[in-house]
Design a protein around this motif. Structure first.
Motif, short mmCIF file in Angstrom:
data_model
loop_
_atom_site.label_atom_id
_atom_site.label_comp_id
_atom_site.label_asym_id
_atom_site.label_seq_id
_atom_site.Cartn_x
_atom_site.Cartn_y
_atom_site.Cartn_z
N SER A 65 9.27 4.77 7.45
CA SER A 65 8.79 3.89 6.39
C SER A 65 7.37 3.45 6.72
O SER A 65 6.94 3.48 7.88
CB SER A 65 9.70 2.67 6.25
OG SER A 65 9.55 1.81 7.37
N ILE A 66 6.64 3.03 5.72
CA ILE A 66 5.28 2.53 5.95
C ILE A 66 5.32 1.33 6.88
O ILE A 66 4.50 1.22 7.80
CB ILE A 66 4.57 2.22 4.62
CG1 ILE A 66 4.32 3.53 3.86
CG2 ILE A 66 3.27 1.48 4.85
CD1 ILE A 66 3.82 3.36 2.45
N PHE B 158 -4.11 5.62 3.34
CA PHE B 158 -3.37 4.75 2.44
C PHE B 158 -4.23 4.31 1.26
O PHE B 158 -5.46 4.37 1.31
CB PHE B 158 -2.87 3.52 3.22
CG PHE B 158 -1.87 3.88 4.28
CD1 PHE B 158 -0.52 3.93 3.98
CD2 PHE B 158 -2.28 4.19 5.56
CE1 PHE B 158 0.40 4.28 4.94
CE2 PHE B 158 -1.36 4.53 6.54
CZ PHE B 158 -0.01 4.58 6.22
N SER B 159 -3.54 3.84 0.21
CA SER B 159 -4.20 3.46 -1.04
C SER B 159 -5.20 2.33 -0.87
O SER B 159 -6.12 2.20 -1.68
CB SER B 159 -3.15 3.08 -2.09
OG SER B 159 -2.34 2.02 -1.62
N THR C 236 -1.28 7.95 0.72
CA THR C 236 -1.98 8.84 -0.21
C THR C 236 -2.41 10.17 0.41
O THR C 236 -2.68 11.11 -0.30
CB THR C 236 -3.23 8.16 -0.80
OG1 THR C 236 -4.09 7.75 0.27
CG2 THR C 236 -2.84 6.95 -1.64
N LYS D 111 0.83 -1.20 0.00
CA LYS D 111 0.00 0.00 0.00
C LYS D 111 0.86 1.24 0.00
O LYS D 111 1.98 1.25 0.50
CB LYS D 111 -0.95 -0.01 1.19
CG LYS D 111 -0.30 0.04 2.56
CD LYS D 111 -1.36 -0.06 3.61
CE LYS D 111 -0.79 -0.11 5.00
NZ LYS D 111 -1.85 -0.25 5.99
N ASN D 112 0.32 2.29 -0.59
CA ASN D 112 1.01 3.57 -0.67
C ASN D 112 0.32 4.60 0.21
O ASN D 112 -0.89 4.56 0.39
CB ASN D 112 1.03 4.08 -2.11
CG ASN D 112 1.87 3.22 -3.01
OD1 ASN D 112 2.96 2.84 -2.67
ND2 ASN D 112 1.33 2.89 -4.16
N LEU E 279 6.61 13.31 1.38
CA LEU E 279 6.60 11.90 1.03
C LEU E 279 7.98 11.56 0.50
O LEU E 279 8.60 12.35 -0.22
CB LEU E 279 5.53 11.60 -0.01
CG LEU E 279 4.09 11.86 0.43
CD1 LEU E 279 3.13 11.58 -0.73
CD2 LEU E 279 3.74 11.00 1.62
N GLY F 4 8.05 5.96 -2.67
CA GLY F 4 6.76 5.34 -2.45
C GLY F 4 6.70 4.60 -1.14
O GLY F 4 5.79 3.82 -0.90
N TYR F 5 7.69 4.84 -0.28
CA TYR F 5 7.79 3.99 0.90
C TYR F 5 7.72 4.69 2.24
O TYR F 5 7.67 4.03 3.28
CB TYR F 5 9.09 3.18 0.85
CG TYR F 5 10.32 4.01 1.14
CD1 TYR F 5 10.83 4.11 2.43
CD2 TYR F 5 10.96 4.70 0.13
CE1 TYR F 5 11.95 4.87 2.69
CE2 TYR F 5 12.09 5.45 0.38
CZ TYR F 5 12.58 5.53 1.67
OH TYR F 5 13.69 6.28 1.92
#
Length: 100
Positions: free
Chosen positions: A89-90, A18-19, A5, A2-3, A69, A72-73
């Motif tokens: 980080s996520i 999140f996405s 958002t 997941k990203n 951001l 993407g992490y």
């Protein structure tokens, strides 16, 4: 994977979206105290031992100025006391949310 958002500071909380539709909420003081940078958490020496530094939080330490951001992490947070080296980080944010 997941990203991230959506990021928003609401009062004393950081809200993340999140996405996959999931959301996480963190008190700003908790997320700052959990900063993953070497200055806050320490770093391993040649033998792999980590000596955690003593971190004192002064004026503005829990006031979030801005965020960016990172790829993407993750997410980099910039605090009013000038600190801004930690990249969350996520995966790290998910661990923090599970402890919360």
């Amino acid at each position: 994977m997941k990203n991230l958002t959506n990021v928003c500071a609401i009062g004393e909380e950081l809200a993340l979206g999140f996405s996959d539709g999931s959301e996480m909420y963190f008190p700003l003081a908790m997320i700052r105290r959990s900063c993953p940078c070497a200055q806050c958490q320490g770093e391993p020496d040649a033998l792999g031992r980590v000596r955690r530094p003593i971190v004192e939080h002064g004026a503005g330490a829990f006031d979030l100025n801005r965020f960016e951001l990172v790829g993407g992490y993750g997410l980099q947070l910039y605090w009013a006391d000038g600190h801004g080296t930690g990249i969350y980080s996520i995966a790290y944010l998910e661990k923090l949310a599970a402890l919360g």
